[in-house]
Design a protein around this motif. Structure first.
Motif, PDB file in Angstrom:
ATOM      1  N   THR A   1       0.828  -1.209   0.000  1.00 54.50           N
ATOM      2  CA  THR A   1       0.000   0.000   0.000  1.00 54.50           C
ATOM      3  C   THR A   1       0.863   1.260   0.000  1.00 54.50           C
ATOM      4  O   THR A   1       0.459   2.293  -0.551  1.00 54.50           O
ATOM      5  CB  THR A   1      -0.953   0.010   1.201  1.00 54.50           C
ATOM      6  N   SER A   2       2.054   1.193   0.583  1.00 52.50           N
ATOM      7  CA  SER A   2       2.962   2.339   0.535  1.00 52.50           C
ATOM      8  C   SER A   2       3.442   2.586  -0.886  1.00 52.50           C
ATOM      9  O   SER A   2       3.517   3.741  -1.339  1.00 52.50           O
ATOM     10  CB  SER A   2       4.162   2.104   1.460  1.00 52.50           C
TER      11      SER A   2
ATOM     12  N   ILE B   1       9.016  10.800   1.523  1.00 53.76           N
ATOM     13  CA  ILE B   1       9.516  11.003   2.887  1.00 53.76           C
ATOM     14  C   ILE B   1       8.656  10.232   3.882  1.00 53.76           C
ATOM     15  O   ILE B   1       9.153   9.599   4.818  1.00 53.76           O
ATOM     16  CB  ILE B   1       9.522  12.507   3.220  1.00 53.76           C
ATOM     17  N   GLN B   2       7.343  10.258   3.677  1.00 54.48           N
ATOM     18  CA  GLN B   2       6.421   9.620   4.618  1.00 54.48           C
ATOM     19  C   GLN B   2       6.413   8.101   4.490  1.00 54.48           C
ATOM     20  O   GLN B   2       6.270   7.394   5.485  1.00 54.48           O
ATOM     21  CB  GLN B   2       5.012  10.162   4.390  1.00 54.48           C
TER      22      GLN B   2
ATOM     23  N   PHE C   1       7.371  -0.699  12.178  1.00 55.27           N
ATOM     24  CA  PHE C   1       7.531   0.724  11.868  1.00 55.27           C
ATOM     25  C   PHE C   1       6.185   1.354  11.523  1.00 55.27           C
ATOM     26  O   PHE C   1       5.887   2.474  11.948  1.00 55.27           O
ATOM     27  CB  PHE C   1       8.513   0.892  10.706  1.00 55.27           C
ATOM     28  N   THR C   2       5.366   0.645  10.758  1.00 49.91           N
ATOM     29  CA  THR C   2       4.054   1.164  10.390  1.00 49.91           C
ATOM     30  C   THR C   2       3.189   1.399  11.611  1.00 49.91           C
ATOM     31  O   THR C   2       2.560   2.459  11.755  1.00 49.91           O
ATOM     32  CB  THR C   2       3.338   0.198   9.428  1.00 49.91           C
ATOM     33  N   ALA C   3       3.129   0.427  12.504  1.00 48.34           N
ATOM     34  CA  ALA C   3       2.305   0.564  13.708  1.00 48.34           C
ATOM     35  C   ALA C   3       2.789   1.719  14.578  1.00 48.34           C
ATOM     36  O   ALA C   3       1.990   2.513  15.088  1.00 48.34           O
ATOM     37  CB  ALA C   3       2.335  -0.741  14.501  1.00 48.34           C
ATOM     38  N   ALA C   4       4.108   1.840  14.720  1.00 47.77           N
ATOM     39  CA  ALA C   4       4.659   2.876  15.600  1.00 47.77           C
ATOM     40  C   ALA C   4       4.486   4.279  15.037  1.00 47.77           C
ATOM     41  O   ALA C   4       4.569   5.256  15.789  1.00 47.77           O
ATOM     42  CB  ALA C   4       6.142   2.596  15.860  1.00 47.77           C
ATOM     43  N   THR C   5       4.258   4.389  13.743  1.00 49.32           N
ATOM     44  CA  THR C   5       4.077   5.719  13.140  1.00 49.32           C
ATOM     45  C   THR C   5       2.608   6.077  12.930  1.00 49.32           C
ATOM     46  O   THR C   5       2.317   7.120  12.325  1.00 49.32           O
ATOM     47  CB  THR C   5       4.810   5.803  11.786  1.00 49.32           C
ATOM     48  N   ARG C   6       1.689   5.260  13.428  1.00 47.15           N
ATOM     49  CA  ARG C   6       0.266   5.564  13.220  1.00 47.15           C
ATOM     50  C   ARG C   6      -0.155   6.843  13.926  1.00 47.15           C
ATOM     51  O   ARG C   6      -1.050   7.552  13.455  1.00 47.15           O
ATOM     52  CB  ARG C   6      -0.616   4.414  13.699  1.00 47.15           C
ATOM     53  N   PHE C   7       0.472   7.160  15.060  1.00 46.79           N
ATOM     54  CA  PHE C   7       0.081   8.374  15.772  1.00 46.79           C
ATOM     55  C   PHE C   7       0.572   9.621  15.040  1.00 46.79           C
ATOM     56  O   PHE C   7      -0.012  10.691  15.182  1.00 46.79           O
ATOM     57  CB  PHE C   7       0.594   8.325  17.206  1.00 46.79           C
TER      58      PHE C   7
ATOM     59  N   ALA D   1      15.720   9.037  10.354  1.00 49.38           N
ATOM     60  CA  ALA D   1      15.842   9.578   8.996  1.00 49.38           C
ATOM     61  C   ALA D   1      14.654  10.466   8.671  1.00 49.38           C
ATOM     62  O   ALA D   1      14.802  11.547   8.080  1.00 49.38           O
ATOM     63  CB  ALA D   1      15.938   8.428   7.992  1.00 49.38           C
ATOM     64  N   TRP D   2      13.470  10.025   9.046  1.00 49.44           N
ATOM     65  CA  TRP D   2      12.270  10.814   8.794  1.00 49.44           C
ATOM     66  C   TRP D   2      12.321  12.137   9.570  1.00 49.44           C
ATOM     67  O   TRP D   2      11.988  13.196   9.031  1.00 49.44           O
ATOM     68  CB  TRP D   2      11.035  10.017   9.196  1.00 49.44           C
TER      69      TRP D   2
END
Length: 517
Positions: free
Chosen positions: A53-54, A250-251, A270-276, A410-411
């Motif tokens: 999906t990314s 970048i996202q 990484f996906t779960a941790a960046t949901r917020f 990096a982000w």
């Protein structure tokens, strides 16, 4: 009339409130979607799905060709300059190429699905990409049509279709797939709602254009009508297109690079941790959608003072909206990841880094958007490409050893570059910047109520849901009272008015220009 009245802050605030309602629902649905996948499937399957999906969203940004920003810019600008009759031409110039390019890229996704899956080290990704390719043209058209509705100051279509209906349908379908355990249908459930969303967005746009009130007269009747041809439109849109690709890169590149360098399981973490981060971005986007057409109108008539007022006030709004989310998330990072599953709580370091980066981003305001609405799409392109280079370089250096935390660092580095460069450019070239007394008040209010309370509650009650609830209750009560007391200073009084003004004054040698509602 006050400066804030003259720039239409009340209307922008109300538009932001409409978007905010949708953003809250959309953010909750987005988090629910990720939870449904991480709870129902293994980390490897979840990582493959999130990687596919990314890739789809990156290709979507390429196929969009910058039209989402282009149509808002030109529709709002033409109506302000008394040339609303040119709006249909703008839409024809935009929609034809993006539909053609989306069809071509859909075919390219089909042809390259196997190679991408091999690079990512998971054949499951290839099957997902084949299914996603069929829905790319519908997603592109929906984005373009909804952007055009925002050019008419209609935020309802974006809220109802993009923030509520589509993610709600995605969550419902993904929930059904999760119950059956049919992982092969995950991408169909996720991408399928783009089809009805595209049809409804097109219908809504036609309805708005038929019912649109007459545009205001030109500020200067003797001035030459604005020029709108293919060269003018694409000279604005194409640099923004590349910038948008860099921005989505970048996202989303972190997920793809983590999958390629560390495997699908780490990509899921990484996906779960960046949901917020995404939750906060929904709120930021809600304010941006409301501010964007008004910025285009003010800058079209060279009202830099009005644009600066809107820029600074909207920055304070962003801080007030997002910092109360990210500050407690830093304190309670391990707890915030428990809903995704026991294996995901180890990603708390990613959440801390990302939240810190988002604090910086909100404090800088929507500098990227202001630069674009000022017509500086070339500068915007350079800034986003620089940030993307930083993302990829730091990711390649840190992900092999630090995994998901390296991708987060990096982000965060890219966010600093992407926000500071436009601030410097706007300040030097146009005298615009986001910092003011209002900015200081917004920052202070958030720090006072959402740092001591969470730290004290965690120290006394531990890191559990009750402790978080008490911290949010204590901080939220004091914060709400503070915002109410400072509502005038923060420009929030427009949210409380029951009826918008019929006109707003745009100070361009003392003339009063009716503004489209």
């Amino acid at each position: 009339m006050s400066r804030r009245d003259s720039v239409g802050l009340g209307r922008v605030a109300r538009g932001g409130a409409v978007n905010m309602a949708g953003a809250v629902i959309g953010a909750a649905l987005n988090v629910g979607l990720v939870i449904a996948v991480t709870r129902a499937f293994s980390q490897e399957t979840a990582g493959a799905f999130f990687s596919a999906t990314s890739v789809f969203l990156i290709v979507l940004a390429v196929a969009n060709l910058g039209t989402s920003n282009g149509v808002v810019y030109f529709v709002a600008r033409l109506r302000t300059l008394g040339a609303a009759g040119l709006v249909p031409r703008v839409l024809r110039l935009a929609f034809g190429p993006v539909v053609a390019v989306s069809l071509a890229l859909s075919c390219l996704m089909l042809a390259s699905a196997g190679a991408l899956a091999e690079w990512l080290g998971d054949p499951e990704v290839g099957a997902y990409l084949v299914l996603l390719a069929a829905f790319l043209p519908f997603a592109v058209y929906a984005d373009a049509a909804l952007a055009a509705t925002r050019g008419f100051h209609d935020m309802r279509a974006t809220v109802l279709l993009d923030k509520v209906a589509r993610p709600l349908a995605q969550l419902a379908l993904l929930g059904g797939v999760a119950l059956t355990g049919a992982a092969g249908l995950l991408t169909v459930a996720w991408a399928g709602p783009y089809l009805p969303a595209a049809l409804l967005a097109g219908w809504w746009l036609r309805r708005i254009m038929r019912a649109a009130p007459p545009a205001p007269p030109a500020p200067d009747p003797d001035a030459e009508p604005p020029r709108v041809d293919a060269r003018t439109f694409w000279a604005f849109a194409l640099p923004r297109s590349v910038a948008s690709v860099a921005q989505i890169g970048i996202q989303r590149s972190g997920i793809v690079l983590v999958a390629a360098l560390r495997g699908a399981a780490d990509a899921a973490l990484f996906t779960a941790a960046t949901r917020f981060m995404v939750v906060g971005q929904f709120g930021t986007q809600a304010i941006q959608f409301a501010v964007q057409p008004r910025l285009a109108e003010l800058l079209a008539v060279e009202d830099r003072a009005g644009a600066n007022t809107l820029y600074r006030t909207s920055t304070a709004w962003l801080i007030c909206l997002t910092w109360p989310l990210y500050l407690p998330a830093i304190v309670y990072a391990p707890l915030m990841l428990r809903p995704f599953g026991a294996d995901y709580s180890t990603g708390w370091g990613v959440l801390v880094v990302v939240s810190a980066g988002m604090l910086v981003s909100s404090a800088c305001g929507m500098s990227d958007l202001v630069l674009t609405m000022a017509g500086r799409t070339g500068w915007n392109l350079v800034n986003n490409l620089a940030a993307l280079v930083v993302t990829v370089a730091v990711s390649l250096a840190l992900i092999p050893s630090a995994g998901a935390v390296g991708a987060a660092l990096a982000w965060a580095a890219a966010i600093v570059v992407r926000n500071l460069l436009p601030i410097l450019q706007l300040s030097r070239s146009m005298g615009l910047h986001p910092f003011s007394r209002t900015w200081l008040i917004a920052v202070a209010a958030c720090l006072v109520w959402f740092v001591p309370a969470p730290l004290a509650c965690r120290a006394v009650l531990g890191s559990d849901p009750l402790s978080l609830a008490v911290a949010l209750a204590l901080g939220g009560a004091g914060y709400a009272a503070t915002l109410w007391r400072l509502r005038g200073t923060l420009g929030l009084t427009g949210l409380l008015r029951r009826r918008a003004r019929a006109e707003a004054v745009v100070e361009d040698p003392g003339k009063t220009v009716p503004t489209p509602l």
